[in-house]
Scaffold this motif. Structure first.
Motif, PDB file in Angstrom:
ATOM      1  N   THR A  78     -14.303  45.160 -24.144  1.00 44.93           N
ATOM      2  CA  THR A  78     -13.920  44.859 -22.765  1.00 44.93           C
ATOM      3  C   THR A  78     -14.688  43.672 -22.200  1.00 44.93           C
ATOM      4  O   THR A  78     -14.511  43.333 -21.024  1.00 44.93           O
ATOM      5  N   ASP A  79     -15.518  43.042 -23.001  1.00 45.65           N
ATOM      6  CA  ASP A  79     -16.281  41.884 -22.551  1.00 45.65           C
ATOM      7  C   ASP A  79     -15.377  40.648 -22.565  1.00 45.65           C
ATOM      8  O   ASP A  79     -14.820  40.297 -23.611  1.00 45.65           O
ATOM      9  N   PRO A  80     -15.212  39.953 -21.441  1.00 52.92           N
ATOM     10  CA  PRO A  80     -14.355  38.754 -21.415  1.00 52.92           C
ATOM     11  C   PRO A  80     -14.820  37.684 -22.404  1.00 52.92           C
ATOM     12  O   PRO A  80     -13.989  36.982 -22.995  1.00 52.92           O
ATOM     13  N   ASP A  81     -16.129  37.541 -22.595  1.00 58.95           N
ATOM     14  CA  ASP A  81     -16.635  36.551 -23.543  1.00 58.95           C
ATOM     15  C   ASP A  81     -16.210  36.885 -24.973  1.00 58.95           C
ATOM     16  O   ASP A  81     -15.906  35.977 -25.761  1.00 58.95           O
ATOM     17  N   PHE A  82     -16.186  38.179 -25.313  1.00 54.47           N
ATOM     18  CA  PHE A  82     -15.750  38.577 -26.646  1.00 54.47           C
ATOM     19  C   PHE A  82     -14.264  38.288 -26.839  1.00 54.47           C
ATOM     20  O   PHE A  82     -13.852  37.824 -27.917  1.00 54.47           O
ATOM     21  N   LEU A  83     -13.458  38.534 -25.826  1.00 52.76           N
ATOM     22  CA  LEU A  83     -12.036  38.256 -25.930  1.00 52.76           C
ATOM     23  C   LEU A  83     -11.776  36.761 -26.065  1.00 52.76           C
ATOM     24  O   LEU A  83     -10.892  36.334 -26.819  1.00 52.76           O
ATOM     25  N   VAL A  84     -12.556  35.952 -25.346  1.00 54.74           N
ATOM     26  CA  VAL A  84     -12.440  34.501 -25.492  1.00 54.74           C
ATOM     27  C   VAL A  84     -12.847  34.077 -26.902  1.00 54.74           C
ATOM     28  O   VAL A  84     -12.203  33.220 -27.523  1.00 54.74           O
ATOM     29  N   ALA A  85     -13.905  34.689 -27.427  1.00 54.19           N
ATOM     30  CA  ALA A  85     -14.339  34.378 -28.791  1.00 54.19           C
ATOM     31  C   ALA A  85     -13.272  34.764 -29.809  1.00 54.19           C
ATOM     32  O   ALA A  85     -13.052  34.038 -30.794  1.00 54.19           O
ATOM     33  N   MET A  86     -12.598  35.894 -29.586  1.00 53.31           N
ATOM     34  CA  MET A  86     -11.512  36.304 -30.474  1.00 53.31           C
ATOM     35  C   MET A  86     -10.386  35.267 -30.471  1.00 53.31           C
ATOM     36  O   MET A  86      -9.879  34.872 -31.522  1.00 53.31           O
ATOM     37  N   LYS A  87     -10.004  34.818 -29.283  1.00 58.70           N
ATOM     38  CA  LYS A  87      -8.924  33.832 -29.183  1.00 58.70           C
ATOM     39  C   LYS A  87      -9.325  32.521 -29.826  1.00 58.70           C
ATOM     40  O   LYS A  87      -8.544  31.928 -30.590  1.00 58.70           O
ATOM     41  N   ASN A  88     -10.532  32.044 -29.546  1.00 61.73           N
ATOM     42  CA  ASN A  88     -10.994  30.787 -30.134  1.00 61.73           C
ATOM     43  C   ASN A  88     -11.078  30.881 -31.652  1.00 61.73           C
ATOM     44  O   ASN A  88     -10.712  29.927 -32.357  1.00 61.73           O
TER      45      ASN A  88
END
Length: 309
Positions: A78-88
């Motif tokens: 649920t961490d937004p930074d982790f989701l951004v890292a997944m997308k990148n």
């Protein structure tokens, strides 16, 4: 007594060959034991420790950690930074893999053509393989200098009239991800080229001659002869490249550090920051386990494809 002793002797004689057979069966495991010990110490034990850390809170930092269940996984997912890292990471590995395949196949076919002389091919092989000879640290330093606002790239583009002002390729949030992806493509395509070149040289000329007799052009021969023959190599290289690129850390860390504004944040840099910048070792362990599971999925398809071959 003599009769009893004579009757007890045969079992002793039969036990000796049995012991020799058992010893013979244990010999291969004796040779494998050093490797098994290294794998257990360097791989199995650390993986088990990380998995155990991911289910606990305040590990390493505090002596008495408590069981937290899946709280760390919930926090990571649920961490937004982790989701951004997944997308990148998804963009980074997909674009890199496709570009590696296209460039590697193009250069491999160029080096395999009969239109160039042997000396010309040797020169091109040296030039094309140069990016693969540099270490990641050297590549990162070279491209940081080239892509600097006062670097060679901006100077050349400005001289050609393609840009009016210098571009901060690695510092612009809109350009940084594509810049590091380009660097990764440049440094990784020679491996594809070498592997595909070996595959091209293994295709029998009889297939091309038979296709030419049937009246096919070069594109039809490429589609119906070259690609089917290279299919096992292409699939194997694509899966391996996805695994390797998903674990890329040094290049990202030494060029952008995951910035600016998390635009180049990858799963590897996110996990590193959680552990050694935030000192959230439990969260970092959970992120590492998630990355391990994703990598195991890719490894499963690779092993399955190898078995089919």
């Amino acid at each position: 007594m003599t009769l009893l002793a004579s009757k007890a002797a045969p079992p002793v004689e039969q036990a000796a060959p049995a012991r020799k057979t058992l010893a013979r069966r244990l010999v291969p495991y004796g040779y494998l034991s050093p490797t098994i010990v290294l794998i257990v110490v360097l791989m199995v034990v650390p993986i088990v420790m990380v998995i155990s850390y991911s289910f606990r809170d305040n590990v390493i930092v505090q002596e008495n950690s408590v069981f937290a269940g899946f709280a760390n996984y919930t926090k990571v997912l649920t961490d937004p930074d982790f989701l951004v890292a997944m997308k990148n990471t998804a963009i980074f590995i997909t674009v890199s893999m496709v570009a590696h395949l296209v460039l590697g196949l193009a250069f491999a076919m160029m080096l395999n053509t009969q239109l160039l002389s042997g000396v010309t091919k040797a020169i091109f092989r040296i030039v094309y393989i140069l990016p693969w000879l540099f270490t990641i640290a050297v590549i990162a330093v070279i491209w940081r200098l080239l892509l600097d606002p006062s670097g060679v790239i901006n100077y050349v583009l400005h001289s050609l009239g393609l840009i009016n002002q210098s571009v901060n390729w690695l510092g612009d949030p809109g350009m940084a991800l594509w810049a590091v992806t380009f660097i990764n493509i440049w440094s990784g395509y020679p491996f594809f080229m070498i592997s595909l070149l070996a595959g091209l040289q293994g295709i029998p000329n009889d297939l091309y001659e038979a296709a030419a007799v049937d009246g096919t052009n070069w594109f039809q021969r490429f589609v119906h002869v070259t690609l089917p023959q290279l299919r096992p190599v292409i699939i194997s290289m694509a899966v391996l490249d996805l695994i390797w690129t998903s674990q890329q850390f040094a290049l990202i860390w030494m060029t952008t550090g995951g910035g600016p504004l998390n635009t180049t944040e990858m799963l590897s840099t996110y996990t590193y920051k959680q552990a050694f910048s935030e000192y959230e070792f439990s969260t970092a362990s959970a992120a590492a386990v998630i990355v391990l599971l994703l990598t195991m999925v890719l490894a499963f398809f690779y092993v399955r494809q190898q078995r089919e071959r």
